[in-house]
Design a protein around this motif. Sequence first.
Motif, PDB file in Angstrom:
ATOM      1  N   GLU A 143       0.788  -1.221   0.000  1.00  0.00           N
ATOM      2  CA  GLU A 143       0.000   0.000   0.000  1.00  0.00           C
ATOM      3  C   GLU A 143       0.829   1.285   0.000  1.00  0.00           C
ATOM      4  O   GLU A 143       0.358   2.306  -0.498  1.00  0.00           O
ATOM      5  N   VAL A 144       2.047   1.241   0.524  1.00  0.00           N
ATOM      6  CA  VAL A 144       2.774   2.493   0.781  1.00  0.00           C
ATOM      7  C   VAL A 144       3.843   2.751  -0.283  1.00  0.00           C
ATOM      8  O   VAL A 144       3.789   3.732  -1.014  1.00  0.00           O
ATOM      9  N   LEU A 145       4.799   1.863  -0.381  1.00  0.00           N
ATOM     10  CA  LEU A 145       5.947   2.098  -1.249  1.00  0.00           C
ATOM     11  C   LEU A 145       5.547   1.963  -2.713  1.00  0.00           C
ATOM     12  O   LEU A 145       4.873   1.001  -3.096  1.00  0.00           O
ATOM     13  N   ALA A 146       5.992   2.938  -3.504  1.00  0.00           N
ATOM     14  CA  ALA A 146       5.630   2.978  -4.930  1.00  0.00           C
ATOM     15  C   ALA A 146       6.816   2.664  -5.827  1.00  0.00           C
ATOM     16  O   ALA A 146       6.857   3.077  -6.982  1.00  0.00           O
ATOM     17  N   ILE A 147       7.791   1.935  -5.319  1.00  0.00           N
ATOM     18  CA  ILE A 147       8.960   1.558  -6.110  1.00  0.00           C
ATOM     19  C   ILE A 147       8.608   0.346  -6.970  1.00  0.00           C
ATOM     20  O   ILE A 147       7.928  -0.582  -6.511  1.00  0.00           O
ATOM     21  N   ASN A 148       9.076   0.357  -8.208  1.00  0.00           N
ATOM     22  CA  ASN A 148       8.784  -0.757  -9.108  1.00  0.00           C
ATOM     23  C   ASN A 148       9.397  -2.058  -8.609  1.00  0.00           C
ATOM     24  O   ASN A 148       8.734  -3.080  -8.525  1.00  0.00           O
ATOM     25  N   GLY A 149      10.687  -2.028  -8.300  1.00  0.00           N
ATOM     26  CA  GLY A 149      11.371  -3.232  -7.868  1.00  0.00           C
ATOM     27  C   GLY A 149      11.317  -3.389  -6.367  1.00  0.00           C
ATOM     28  O   GLY A 149      12.067  -2.733  -5.632  1.00  0.00           O
ATOM     29  N   ILE A 150      10.447  -4.223  -5.889  1.00  0.00           N
ATOM     30  CA  ILE A 150      10.325  -4.492  -4.457  1.00  0.00           C
ATOM     31  C   ILE A 150      10.060  -5.979  -4.265  1.00  0.00           C
ATOM     32  O   ILE A 150       9.239  -6.570  -4.970  1.00  0.00           O
ATOM     33  N   GLU A 151      10.758  -6.586  -3.328  1.00  0.00           N
ATOM     34  CA  GLU A 151      10.683  -8.032  -3.141  1.00  0.00           C
ATOM     35  C   GLU A 151      10.832  -8.360  -1.661  1.00  0.00           C
ATOM     36  O   GLU A 151      11.604  -7.715  -0.945  1.00  0.00           O
ATOM     37  N   ARG A 152      10.103  -9.362  -1.231  1.00  0.00           N
ATOM     38  CA  ARG A 152      10.220  -9.829   0.159  1.00  0.00           C
ATOM     39  C   ARG A 152      11.307 -10.884   0.233  1.00  0.00           C
ATOM     40  O   ARG A 152      11.362 -11.796  -0.595  1.00  0.00           O
ATOM     41  N   LEU A 164      24.808  -5.265  -1.403  1.00  0.00           N
ATOM     42  CA  LEU A 164      26.054  -5.160  -2.164  1.00  0.00           C
ATOM     43  C   LEU A 164      25.814  -5.002  -3.663  1.00  0.00           C
ATOM     44  O   LEU A 164      26.742  -4.632  -4.387  1.00  0.00           O
ATOM     45  N   SER A 165      24.600  -5.274  -4.122  1.00  0.00           N
ATOM     46  CA  SER A 165      24.269  -5.110  -5.540  1.00  0.00           C
ATOM     47  C   SER A 165      23.720  -3.729  -5.856  1.00  0.00           C
ATOM     48  O   SER A 165      23.389  -3.455  -7.011  1.00  0.00           O
ATOM     49  N   GLY A 166      23.624  -2.862  -4.845  1.00  0.00           N
ATOM     50  CA  GLY A 166      23.121  -1.518  -5.061  1.00  0.00           C
ATOM     51  C   GLY A 166      21.696  -1.309  -4.607  1.00  0.00           C
ATOM     52  O   GLY A 166      21.215  -0.171  -4.615  1.00  0.00           O
ATOM     53  N   ASN A 167      21.010  -2.380  -4.219  1.00  0.00           N
ATOM     54  CA  ASN A 167      19.663  -2.234  -3.687  1.00  0.00           C
ATOM     55  C   ASN A 167      19.719  -1.880  -2.199  1.00  0.00           C
ATOM     56  O   ASN A 167      20.790  -1.761  -1.617  1.00  0.00           O
ATOM     57  N   SER A 168      18.553  -1.747  -1.601  1.00  0.00           N
ATOM     58  CA  SER A 168      18.459  -1.417  -0.180  1.00  0.00           C
ATOM     59  C   SER A 168      17.592  -2.448   0.521  1.00  0.00           C
ATOM     60  O   SER A 168      16.707  -3.051  -0.095  1.00  0.00           O
ATOM     61  N   ALA A 169      17.853  -2.631   1.794  1.00  0.00           N
ATOM     62  CA  ALA A 169      17.078  -3.567   2.604  1.00  0.00           C
ATOM     63  C   ALA A 169      16.362  -2.788   3.698  1.00  0.00           C
ATOM     64  O   ALA A 169      16.986  -1.989   4.410  1.00  0.00           O
ATOM     65  N   LEU A 170      15.061  -3.016   3.821  1.00  0.00           N
ATOM     66  CA  LEU A 170      14.240  -2.346   4.825  1.00  0.00           C
ATOM     67  C   LEU A 170      13.772  -3.377   5.842  1.00  0.00           C
ATOM     68  O   LEU A 170      13.056  -4.317   5.499  1.00  0.00           O
ATOM     69  N   PHE A 171      14.208  -3.206   7.103  1.00  0.00           N
ATOM     70  CA  PHE A 171      13.839  -4.109   8.191  1.00  0.00           C
ATOM     71  C   PHE A 171      12.805  -3.433   9.082  1.00  0.00           C
ATOM     72  O   PHE A 171      12.875  -2.226   9.337  1.00  0.00           O
ATOM     73  N   ALA A 178      12.055  -9.122   5.346  1.00  0.00           N
ATOM     74  CA  ALA A 178      12.463  -7.763   5.022  1.00  0.00           C
ATOM     75  C   ALA A 178      12.076  -7.461   3.586  1.00  0.00           C
ATOM     76  O   ALA A 178      11.675  -8.349   2.829  1.00  0.00           O
ATOM     77  N   LEU A 179      12.218  -6.195   3.208  1.00  0.00           N
ATOM     78  CA  LEU A 179      11.914  -5.757   1.856  1.00  0.00           C
ATOM     79  C   LEU A 179      13.200  -5.356   1.162  1.00  0.00           C
ATOM     80  O   LEU A 179      13.971  -4.543   1.695  1.00  0.00           O
ATOM     81  N   ALA A 180      13.436  -5.927  -0.016  1.00  0.00           N
ATOM     82  CA  ALA A 180      14.553  -5.526  -0.856  1.00  0.00           C
ATOM     83  C   ALA A 180      14.040  -4.520  -1.874  1.00  0.00           C
ATOM     84  O   ALA A 180      13.174  -4.829  -2.692  1.00  0.00           O
ATOM     85  N   LEU A 181      14.566  -3.309  -1.815  1.00  0.00           N
ATOM     86  CA  LEU A 181      14.092  -2.206  -2.638  1.00  0.00           C
ATOM     87  C   LEU A 181      15.086  -1.916  -3.752  1.00  0.00           C
ATOM     88  O   LEU A 181      16.287  -1.811  -3.504  1.00  0.00           O
ATOM     89  N   SER A 182      14.591  -1.786  -4.957  1.00  0.00           N
ATOM     90  CA  SER A 182      15.450  -1.484  -6.100  1.00  0.00           C
ATOM     91  C   SER A 182      15.846  -0.010  -6.053  1.00  0.00           C
ATOM     92  O   SER A 182      15.009   0.881  -6.239  1.00  0.00           O
TER      93      SER A 182
END
Length: 554
Positions: A143-152, A164-171, A178-182
Amino acid sequence: MQNITEVINIFYMQTLCSGREGRRCALFRFLFQQAQRKRMFGQSHSGGSDSASSPSGGRAISSSVAANTAYIQQLLGSPTDLLIREFGAGPRKHRLVLVSIDGLADKTVLNDDVLGVIQSGDWLQQTSLPDAGEAVLDALHHEVLAINGIERIATMDEAVLNILSGNSALFVEGATQALALSSQGWKSRGVEEPQTEALIRGPREGFTEDMRVNTALLRRRLRDPNLRMDSIQIGRRSKKDVVIAYIQGIVHPGLVKEVKRRIGTIDVDDPEGSGFIEQWIMDSFLSPFPQILNTERPDKTTAALTQGKVAIIVDGTPFTLVLPITIGSLVQSPEDYYTDWIISTLMRILRFIAAFLATFLPALYIALVEYHQGMIPSKLAFSIAGSREGVPFPAVIEASLMEVTLEVLREAGVRLPRPIGQTIGIVGGLVIGEAAVAAGIVSPIMVIVVSITAISSFALPSYAFATSLRIIRFGVMMAAAAFGLYGIVLAYIMINIHIVNLKSFGIPFSTPFAPFFRGDWKDLVVRAPVTLLTRRPQMMQTTDEVRMDTHEGK
């Protein structure tokens, strides 16, 4: 109990290593270090949410964000470029942590699309939102994050790899996922003209070091829904991204399967670029001929894909691998299809002649001067004899000295900065050639022969193929010095035997010369008009052989 075991192990190791049993001591120390390493990564102890393992393998994400961030810091060694942003969201102050690498992640995306949206969104005012971390994670995801690349993700290994690949992790506190954000946003070189494959007429775009830019260049030229780009990762430590591109419905399925199998056998720390992969998966590492084509041109790659070939795109290098290839592929240029068929045919014939001269011209000079003077016309023979008067070396030594000097100048020109390198190559060749002739070390005719040989090698569109001919040239020169024209004929026969036996992913390197495919001769030495190129190469055994619908019989 664990501490007592460690004390006993340390005491035993110190007691054992104080004696003369060096091998047993070293073995025990190795086993002890392995046990410590497993304990560090949470693989040898159980109990507690921080050290549990996920069903898929690896350390599971803890419900405590502090434990997760501490693990990442310990694993990476607390680097200065590790960004950890801890914040509270909403009236209930849900505890969240955003982890990324400075320089790899786009700060604009993180600040505007992640932090700004989370802390200022209306979803925080919902009183029905429970305190459970999983519910907060679901709300952020759906519902909240509007990023195209998002994965649990469920393991710390996945989280660290994404970071390490340039994405971000949200805990989220209380959530075991967690959520891996592109958020990849590192600096990269823009699309420029290829440096190694210049054309007079044709597109000026070339591949870059960014793999996503390269795949976009291919899709922009080839808008086929059947274009497949299978992504894999190789390298135990580098985790380098590799894309295998092909057109489903055209390529032979066995070829794709074989390419994936060979790439899957790569088990090293870091495969350094496409050149390492090329050497690993080629059929014969003893052959001087290139068995895989490397190119910087997207148009050349898309043309190969439509012929039923496979392209390998490696992250971090602008060179794409195209396979399989034949000896005819090494003398073809994309410019052949941008000009009239008569001009293209003449250019191809010139390239074949240039390949022959680059390989055999110095050897022919050596054989004629040393063994077969009677085959030279009288006036030319007198001219050569006059120019060689006073030269202290035989023709083979004379040619070898000039060829080695030329190769050194060529290598120096490549290593130096471009303006200086071009000057060194031209001026150095002129100065050394004139000085050698004036000193009586070489004859003027030898300077001409070596110059024509060098220019012929530059006429070939494939640098790897030209380098192969440069290597073979010295062997042919030795054969000519030993047996004259008979040695050249023997060397030519040996080269042909090697080419006939060489294969590139199951395709004979000498195709379509041998085995003979009549239809493929339309695009070999002679480039037929485009209206006649109605079928794909027969040697590729494509599932769809028709390249152009000419409406015959309608």
